[in-house]
Design a protein around this motif. Structure first.
Motif, short mmCIF file in Angstrom:
data_model
loop_
_atom_site.label_atom_id
_atom_site.label_comp_id
_atom_site.label_asym_id
_atom_site.label_seq_id
_atom_site.Cartn_x
_atom_site.Cartn_y
_atom_site.Cartn_z
N SER A 228 0.83 -1.20 0.00
CA SER A 228 0.00 0.00 0.00
C SER A 228 0.87 1.26 0.00
CB SER A 228 -0.93 0.02 1.22
OG SER A 228 -0.18 -0.03 2.43
N LEU A 366 -4.24 0.48 -9.09
CA LEU A 366 -4.88 -0.15 -7.95
C LEU A 366 -4.36 0.39 -6.62
CD1 LEU A 366 -6.85 -2.32 -6.96
CD2 LEU A 366 -4.96 -3.99 -7.10
N ARG A 369 -5.89 3.71 -5.94
CA ARG A 369 -7.33 3.53 -5.68
C ARG A 369 -7.56 3.02 -4.26
NH1 ARG A 369 -8.97 -0.59 -9.44
NH2 ARG A 369 -8.32 1.00 -10.94
N ASP A 370 -6.76 2.05 -3.85
CA ASP A 370 -6.91 1.51 -2.49
C ASP A 370 -6.62 2.57 -1.44
OD1 ASP A 370 -7.58 -0.92 -3.54
OD2 ASP A 370 -5.63 -1.87 -3.18
N TYR A 371 -5.57 3.37 -1.67
CA TYR A 371 -5.21 4.41 -0.72
C TYR A 371 -6.35 5.42 -0.56
CZ TYR A 371 -3.13 8.72 1.03
OH TYR A 371 -2.90 9.86 1.75
N THR A 373 -9.52 5.04 -1.30
CA THR A 373 -10.70 4.38 -0.72
C THR A 373 -10.56 4.28 0.80
OG1 THR A 373 -11.05 3.10 -2.73
CG2 THR A 373 -12.08 2.26 -0.73
N ARG A 374 -9.36 3.95 1.27
CA ARG A 374 -9.14 3.87 2.72
C ARG A 374 -9.28 5.24 3.37
NH1 ARG A 374 -4.89 0.46 1.19
NH2 ARG A 374 -3.38 2.14 1.56
#
Length: 385
Positions: A228, A366, A369-371, A373-374
């Motif tokens: 991440s 990705l 995007r994950d960062y 979203t969190r």
């Protein structure tokens, strides 16, 4: 292969040998084929009979390979005058044409992706397979891209200086690809930029090298063990590479002292200010805004203006940052993420969470995007307490 002439050493000779053949009149594609044939011959012959002058040996053998191919191809009779002027084998010339090879591989007729591929192949000495793996494309696709690029520059002669700015953009594109496959493109870009800096005395070349070193110094802290993203403010500064930082700052200071400011020097100055801060809270954001003002003057880039809005938000408060952001086109990449960050700093958690979620939907990869979203989930959890 002798222990003293390993793959890396061969790769370091490749561009200067190729440049000599092109200088003598060989078209780029034929010269590149001849050099590759000479390298194969070196691997076969050198373990038993290592040459005293490795570069001279490669030039002589590659030129003969080129002439043999020229003689064998009836469609290339126009090259017979080259055959008649075959040079007597001897020591490698003292002059190094590698700089012109950088210019040729970054020729304006090439697309950025083709220029990058050709630079890695011809100047970097990487194989087509290595380049394909680094860019996560099939080898056949990369081979076609390189072949098209070689054809595009086949008739280009070394009769005038190339554009240093174009070469630097190509090298920076390589650097920003980072790492994939078995080739570390960030390290490769630094290696090639070091060689360019040794070949040309230009403050912007030094500026790009400094920028690369300062960014590379933080590489180990940019991602967590799970892959991440870790934002700059949260990185463990104790793990930054202080030797790379010191080298980058020294190169930058020498370049700035020449008073010929360019965009890479200004970017490196911003990176140096981040590197100089013991903690995120001690970052000199006022100076960073001033350097962004210089970058805007030099480039008038919307992306630079976007990054400046972030710096203004840190130096003068989030509302000042939002005011700077309001003057920009909201379709800019990362505009929504920047707006989310500034609203979060201003205490508007609902708007920030909504914008983080929207930015996550637009994220190009990705990990980002994950960062995002969190970030949205964390703010929504705080609001529900």
């Amino acid at each position: 292969m002798t222990p003293s002439m390993d793959e890396a050493a061969l790769r370091s000779l490749t561009p200067s040998v190729l440049a000599v053949l092109v200088r003598r009149g060989a078209d780029f594609a034929a010269a590149e084929d001849a050099v590759q044939d000479a390298l194969v011959e070196a691997v076969r012959v050198w373990p038993a009979r290592p040459p005293r002058d490795a570069k001279g040996w490669l030039i002589t053998v590659a030129w003969r390979k080129f002439l043999d191919a020229t003689r064998a191809d009836a469609a290339r009779r126009r090259r017979e005058d080259l055959v008649d002027r075959e040079p007597v084998p001897g020591p490698a010339p003292a002059a190094d044409d590698t700089l012109q090879l950088y210019f040729l591989c970054a020729h304006p007729s090439l697309t950025p992706s083709s220029a990058v591929a050709l630079t890695l192949r011809a100047v970097g000495g990487l194989t087509t397979r290595q380049i394909a793996q680094a860019y996560l494309v099939p080898e056949a696709t990369m081979a076609q891209r390189i072949s098209r690029a070689k054809r595009a520059v086949s008739d280009v002669r070394f009769d005038r200086p190339g554009d240093v700015a174009t070469v630097l953009r190509v090298l920076y594109l390589v650097f920003n690809e980072g790492y994939s496959g078995d080739v570390d493109l960030a390290a490769e870009a630094i290696r090639l930029t070091r060689r360019l800096a040794a070949a040309i005395d230009h403050p912007e070349v030094a500026g790009l090298l400094a920028l690369m070193l300062l960014h590379h110094a933080r590489r180990a802290t940019r991602t967590a063990p799970d892959g991440s993203l870790v934002p700059l403010a949260e990185q463990d500064r104790g793990r930054w590479d202080t030797e790379l930082i010191a080298e980058g700052v020294g190169i930058l200071q020498a370049a700035l002292a020449r008073d010929r400011l360019g965009e890479f020097q200004a970017q490196a100055a911003i990176a140096a200010l981040h590197a100089d801060a013991p903690t995120a809270g001690e970052t000199d954001w006022v100076q960073i805004v001033e350097w962004y003002d210089e970058l805007v003057r030099l480039t008038d880039s919307p992306v630079v203006r976007l990054n400046r809005a972030v710096a203004v938000g840190e130096a003068d408060g989030p509302r000042a940052g939002l005011a700077a952001l309001a003057a920009l086109d909201d379709s800019l990449p990362r505009h929504t993420a920047v707006a989310a960050h500034l609203h979060e700093r201003d205490g508007d958690l609902a708007t920030a969470a909504r914008l983080y979620a929207e930015a996550a939907h637009k994220a190009p990869d990705l990990a980002e995007r994950d960062y995002l979203t969190r970030r949205a989930a964390r703010l929504n959890a705080r609001r529900c307490r």
